[in-house]
Motif scaffolding. Structure first.
Motif, PDB file in Angstrom:
ATOM      1  N   GLU A 112      -9.416   0.561  -1.626  1.00  0.00           N
ATOM      2  CA  GLU A 112      -8.847  -0.077  -0.434  1.00  0.00           C
ATOM      3  C   GLU A 112      -8.373   0.969   0.566  1.00  0.00           C
ATOM      4  OE1 GLU A 112      -5.856  -2.564  -2.166  1.00  0.00           O
ATOM      5  OE2 GLU A 112      -7.290  -4.157  -2.648  1.00  0.00           O
ATOM      6  N   ILE A 113      -7.786   2.051   0.066  1.00  0.00           N
ATOM      7  CA  ILE A 113      -7.355   3.139   0.953  1.00  0.00           C
ATOM      8  C   ILE A 113      -8.566   3.763   1.638  1.00  0.00           C
ATOM      9  CG2 ILE A 113      -6.411   5.491   0.963  1.00  0.00           C
ATOM     10  CD1 ILE A 113      -4.414   4.521  -1.165  1.00  0.00           C
ATOM     11  N   ARG A 144      -9.784   1.382   4.279  1.00  0.00           N
ATOM     12  CA  ARG A 144      -8.831   1.202   5.375  1.00  0.00           C
ATOM     13  C   ARG A 144      -8.627   2.470   6.192  1.00  0.00           C
ATOM     14  NH1 ARG A 144      -6.012   1.169   9.198  1.00  0.00           N
ATOM     15  NH2 ARG A 144      -4.039   0.127   9.524  1.00  0.00           N
ATOM     16  N   TRP A 145      -8.504   3.618   5.522  1.00  0.00           N
ATOM     17  CA  TRP A 145      -8.110   4.840   6.219  1.00  0.00           C
ATOM     18  C   TRP A 145      -9.241   5.832   6.389  1.00  0.00           C
ATOM     19  CZ3 TRP A 145      -3.803   4.640   8.777  1.00  0.00           C
ATOM     20  CH2 TRP A 145      -2.829   3.722   8.376  1.00  0.00           C
ATOM     21  N   PRO A 200      -7.138  -0.020  -5.801  1.00  0.00           N
ATOM     22  CA  PRO A 200      -6.254   0.393  -4.707  1.00  0.00           C
ATOM     23  C   PRO A 200      -6.743   1.639  -3.970  1.00  0.00           C
ATOM     24  CG  PRO A 200      -4.956  -0.136  -6.645  1.00  0.00           C
ATOM     25  CD  PRO A 200      -6.396  -0.127  -7.062  1.00  0.00           C
ATOM     26  N   MET A 218       0.824  -1.198   0.000  1.00  0.00           N
ATOM     27  CA  MET A 218       0.000   0.000   0.000  1.00  0.00           C
ATOM     28  C   MET A 218       0.870   1.265   0.000  1.00  0.00           C
ATOM     29  SD  MET A 218      -3.244   0.958   2.406  1.00  0.00           S
ATOM     30  CE  MET A 218      -4.234  -0.372   1.798  1.00  0.00           C
ATOM     31  N   SER A 219       2.104   1.144   0.486  1.00  0.00           N
ATOM     32  CA  SER A 219       2.970   2.319   0.519  1.00  0.00           C
ATOM     33  C   SER A 219       3.314   2.798  -0.888  1.00  0.00           C
ATOM     34  CB  SER A 219       4.231   2.043   1.329  1.00  0.00           C
ATOM     35  OG  SER A 219       4.987   1.021   0.723  1.00  0.00           O
ATOM     36  N   ASP A 220       3.392   1.878  -1.863  1.00  0.00           N
ATOM     37  CA  ASP A 220       3.659   2.309  -3.234  1.00  0.00           C
ATOM     38  C   ASP A 220       2.490   3.107  -3.802  1.00  0.00           C
ATOM     39  OD1 ASP A 220       2.213  -0.055  -3.133  1.00  0.00           O
ATOM     40  OD2 ASP A 220       2.970  -0.800  -5.033  1.00  0.00           O
ATOM     41  N   VAL A 221       1.272   2.802  -3.352  1.00  0.00           N
ATOM     42  CA  VAL A 221       0.094   3.560  -3.790  1.00  0.00           C
ATOM     43  C   VAL A 221       0.160   4.975  -3.215  1.00  0.00           C
ATOM     44  CG1 VAL A 221      -2.429   3.706  -3.711  1.00  0.00           C
ATOM     45  CG2 VAL A 221      -1.315   1.489  -4.033  1.00  0.00           C
ATOM     46  N   PHE A 222       0.464   5.091  -1.920  1.00  0.00           N
ATOM     47  CA  PHE A 222       0.582   6.417  -1.305  1.00  0.00           C
ATOM     48  C   PHE A 222       1.697   7.217  -1.977  1.00  0.00           C
ATOM     49  CE2 PHE A 222      -1.669   4.559   2.396  1.00  0.00           C
ATOM     50  CZ  PHE A 222      -2.664   5.511   2.511  1.00  0.00           C
TER      51      PHE A 222
END
Length: 108
Positions: free
Chosen positions: A75-76, A79-80, A72, A1-5
């Motif tokens: 999903e963020i 999740r957030w 993606p 998920m860090s690559d998406v951010f």
């Protein structure tokens, strides 16, 4: 998920995603026409978005088309963002119930 951010952190990449949201299935040339950067810069940004799974591609003859992949981002959100929205809705529901209860007590 860090690559998406990381991919979403750049304004140019967000602009490319907005362009795909407006009109999905664009070629590199089409996308570069509407961006204030070189074709090579657009290609590099698209490669980063593709590696983060935010953009998928399909070949149409000799042309590579780019498509927005919203999964993606969804999903963020779940999740957030979702957990904060749930807490806010719960708080508003509790507040409404308290107001209704106090109104009923005043009438009685």
């Amino acid at each position: 998920m860090s690559d998406v951010f990381r991919a979403l952190a750049d304004e140019s990449r967000r602009s490319l995603l907005d362009a795909l949201f407006a009109r999905n299935g664009q070629s590199l040339s089409e996308m570069a026409e509407n961006m204030p950067m070189s074709r090579q810069a657009v290609a590099k940004h698209l490669a980063i978005l593709e590696s983060a799974n935010l953009v998928s591609t399909a070949w149409r003859g000799r042309e590579k088309l780019h498509y927005l992949n919203p999964v993606p981002i969804g999903e963020i959100v779940r999740r957030w963002v979702g957990k904060f929205e749930d807490a806010r809705v719960d708080a508003l529901t509790d507040f409404k119930e308290q107001m209704e209860t106090s109104e009923e007590k005043r009438r009685a």
